[in-house]
Write an enzyme that holds these catalytic residues in place. Structure first.
Site, PDB file in Angstrom:
ATOM      1  N   HIS A  56       0.590  -1.145   0.294  1.00 43.98           N
ATOM      2  CA  HIS A  56      -0.138  -0.430  -0.133  1.00 43.98           C
ATOM      3  C   HIS A  56       0.783   1.533   0.502  1.00 43.98           C
ATOM      4  O   HIS A  56       1.947   1.225   0.171  1.00 43.98           O
ATOM      5  CB  HIS A  56      -0.988  -0.081   1.382  1.00 43.98           C
ATOM      6  CG  HIS A  56      -0.477   0.319   2.482  1.00 43.98           C
ATOM      7  ND1 HIS A  56       0.487  -1.297   3.417  1.00 43.98           N
ATOM      8  CD2 HIS A  56      -0.691   1.025   3.559  1.00 43.98           C
ATOM      9  CE1 HIS A  56       0.570  -0.681   4.177  1.00 43.98           C
ATOM     10  NE2 HIS A  56       0.082   0.709   4.800  1.00 43.98           N
ATOM     11  N   HIS A  58       1.197   3.332   1.603  1.00 45.67           N
ATOM     12  CA  HIS A  58       2.554   4.669   3.233  1.00 45.67           C
ATOM     13  C   HIS A  58       3.466   4.858   3.321  1.00 45.67           C
ATOM     14  O   HIS A  58       4.209   3.652   2.523  1.00 45.67           O
ATOM     15  CB  HIS A  58       1.809   3.685   4.836  1.00 45.67           C
ATOM     16  CG  HIS A  58      -0.096   4.372   5.330  1.00 45.67           C
ATOM     17  ND1 HIS A  58      -0.257   3.593   5.682  1.00 45.67           N
ATOM     18  CD2 HIS A  58      -0.808   5.370   4.610  1.00 45.67           C
ATOM     19  CE1 HIS A  58      -1.628   3.753   5.739  1.00 45.67           C
ATOM     20  NE2 HIS A  58      -2.018   4.752   4.981  1.00 45.67           N
ATOM     21  N   ASP A  60       4.909   4.294   5.712  1.00 45.80           N
ATOM     22  CA  ASP A  60       6.619   3.286   5.773  1.00 45.80           C
ATOM     23  C   ASP A  60       6.613   1.802   4.927  1.00 45.80           C
ATOM     24  O   ASP A  60       6.780   1.095   5.152  1.00 45.80           O
ATOM     25  CB  ASP A  60       6.832   3.064   7.413  1.00 45.80           C
ATOM     26  CG  ASP A  60       4.304   2.587   7.904  1.00 45.80           C
ATOM     27  OD1 ASP A  60       3.852   3.394   6.786  1.00 45.80           O
ATOM     28  OD2 ASP A  60       4.386   1.278   8.161  1.00 45.80           O
ATOM     29  N   HIS A  61       5.820   1.877   3.868  1.00 51.05           N
ATOM     30  CA  HIS A  61       5.695   0.907   2.896  1.00 51.05           C
ATOM     31  C   HIS A  61       6.076   1.597   1.771  1.00 51.05           C
ATOM     32  O   HIS A  61       6.242  -0.045   1.280  1.00 51.05           O
ATOM     33  CB  HIS A  61       4.145   0.406   2.854  1.00 51.05           C
ATOM     34  CG  HIS A  61       3.821   0.074   4.197  1.00 51.05           C
ATOM     35  ND1 HIS A  61       3.649  -1.604   4.735  1.00 51.05           N
ATOM     36  CD2 HIS A  61       3.323   0.578   5.693  1.00 51.05           C
ATOM     37  CE1 HIS A  61       4.186  -1.833   6.497  1.00 51.05           C
ATOM     38  NE2 HIS A  61       3.158   0.042   6.415  1.00 51.05           N
ATOM     39  N   HIS A 113      -7.470  -0.838   5.568  1.00 50.78           N
ATOM     40  CA  HIS A 113      -6.804   0.062   5.970  1.00 50.78           C
ATOM     41  C   HIS A 113      -6.274   0.766   4.392  1.00 50.78           C
ATOM     42  O   HIS A 113      -6.063   2.781   5.269  1.00 50.78           O
ATOM     43  CB  HIS A 113      -5.046  -0.749   6.038  1.00 50.78           C
ATOM     44  CG  HIS A 113      -4.047  -0.136   6.554  1.00 50.78           C
ATOM     45  ND1 HIS A 113      -4.074   0.240   7.881  1.00 50.78           N
ATOM     46  CD2 HIS A 113      -2.615   0.053   6.046  1.00 50.78           C
ATOM     47  CE1 HIS A 113      -3.001   1.114   8.332  1.00 50.78           C
ATOM     48  NE2 HIS A 113      -2.707   0.767   6.951  1.00 50.78           N
ATOM     49  N   ASP A 132      -0.255  -4.098   6.216  1.00 55.76           N
ATOM     50  CA  ASP A 132      -1.333  -4.337   7.156  1.00 55.76           C
ATOM     51  C   ASP A 132      -2.379  -4.163   7.350  1.00 55.76           C
ATOM     52  O   ASP A 132      -3.208  -3.101   8.319  1.00 55.76           O
ATOM     53  CB  ASP A 132      -0.784  -1.840   7.319  1.00 55.76           C
ATOM     54  CG  ASP A 132       0.323  -1.259   7.939  1.00 55.76           C
ATOM     55  OD1 ASP A 132       1.163  -1.929   8.237  1.00 55.76           O
ATOM     56  OD2 ASP A 132       1.001  -0.527   7.582  1.00 55.76           O
ATOM     57  N   HIS A 170       4.717  -5.071  10.815  1.00 59.36           N
ATOM     58  CA  HIS A 170       4.709  -4.428  12.243  1.00 59.36           C
ATOM     59  C   HIS A 170       4.665  -5.100  13.501  1.00 59.36           C
ATOM     60  O   HIS A 170       3.876  -6.320  13.065  1.00 59.36           O
ATOM     61  CB  HIS A 170       3.656  -3.486  12.047  1.00 59.36           C
ATOM     62  CG  HIS A 170       3.679  -2.040  11.815  1.00 59.36           C
ATOM     63  ND1 HIS A 170       4.229  -1.111  11.855  1.00 59.36           N
ATOM     64  CD2 HIS A 170       3.186  -1.937  10.326  1.00 59.36           C
ATOM     65  CE1 HIS A 170       4.398  -0.487  10.577  1.00 59.36           C
ATOM     66  NE2 HIS A 170       2.818  -0.886  10.219  1.00 59.36           N
TER      67      HIS A 170
HETATM   68 FE    FE Z   1       2.471   0.712   8.205  1.00 59.76          FE
HETATM   69 ZN    ZN Z   2      -0.330   1.591   6.335  1.00 62.01          ZN
END
Ligand code: FE
Ligand code: ZN
Length: 253
Positions: A56, A58, A60-61, A113, A132, A170
């Site tokens: 996805h 985001h 952090d991805h 998400h 996530d 995570h």
């Molecule tokens: Fe994440």
């Molecule tokens: Zn995420």
């Protein structure tokens, strides 16, 4: 075992994942939480990065995509929403397949998400990378999607074979376990929570998990059974899920 998985902690609580297809020697990373950390691990392993598989958009991805593409020439594959923050070489959605050498990843639509979130499933090795969407004893927050969409996504993952190893993005499991204990008295949940707390005290990861273990203990997958506890009707199932999700969002554990 044709696919080798190398897992390492990144950023605050993310996991980085590198995989290598034995037949071709080609490697891929699932998401790009930290390009520097991924490049270090690639160097240490002496693996050649051919593919980036994003779940996805985001940061952090997908935030490390550009640096990794520039440093390795890897092709970036992911849902179209990733182009909000990074360039893709190929956009994919539910039902598509992505090859890494001889390893075939099926793309599973797991919106909720984020709207375009996807998971990657290697059926031959019984390995799923779920970003996530599904966490050990938890699930992702609904930033963009609605409860019925997330419930359908979780049901798609729950339909994979029980022994499927599930790589979540995570390490949230201890906090998830505290919440699970607040809504579920099942002995299997208590036993698992105790194992999770002990593993974290020893500094061990609780990822990967399995589909079978999550079906037995994850309060989000068990939502219809917990409906009364969270003040929701049992039917439709996604309403019980929505109530469990809301209870977790407000949980101060
Ligand atoms: Fe994440
Ligand atoms: Zn995420």
């Amino acid at each position: 075992m044709p696919l080798t998985v190398h897992q390492f902690p990144c950023l605050q609580d993310n996991y980085g994942f590198l995989v290598r297809d034995a037949a071709s020697g080609l490697a891929a990373c699932i998401d790009t939480p930290d390009a520097g950390a991924i490049l270090r691990e690639l160097g240490r392993l002496d693996w050649k990065l051919a593919l980036i598989l994003n779940t996805h958009w985001h940061p952090d991805h997908a935030g490390g995509n550009a640096e990794l593409q520039a440093a390795t020439g890897a092709q970036a594959v992911g849902p179209a929403e990733v182009t909000r923050i990074a360039a893709l070489d190929r956009d994919v959605g539910g039902g598509d397949q992505v090859m890494l050498g001889e390893t075939r990843f099926e793309v599973i639509e797991t919106g909720g998400h984020t709207l375009g979130h996807i998971a990657y499933y290697d059926a031959a090795d019984r390995i799923a990378f779920v970003g996530d969407t599904l966490f050990a004893l938890g699930c992702g927050r609904l930033f963009e999607g609605a409860p019925d969409q997330m419930w359908a996504s979780l049901q798609r993952l729950a339909g994979l074979p029980d022994e499927t190893r599930v790589y979540c993005a995570h390490e949230y499991t201890a906090a998830n376990a505290r919440f699970a204990l607040s809504v579920d008295d099942d002995p299997a949940v208590k036993a698992r929570a105790a194992e999770v707390f002990a593993a974290r005290e020893r500094g061990e990861p609780t990822v990967p998990t399995t589909i079978g273990l999550e079906k037995a203990t994850n309060p989000f997958l068990r939502a219809p059974l917990l409906a009364e506890r969270v003040g929701a009707p049992r039917e439709p199932a996604y309403e019980a899920f929505a109530a469990v999700r809301a209870a977790k969002d407000g949980f101060k554990g």
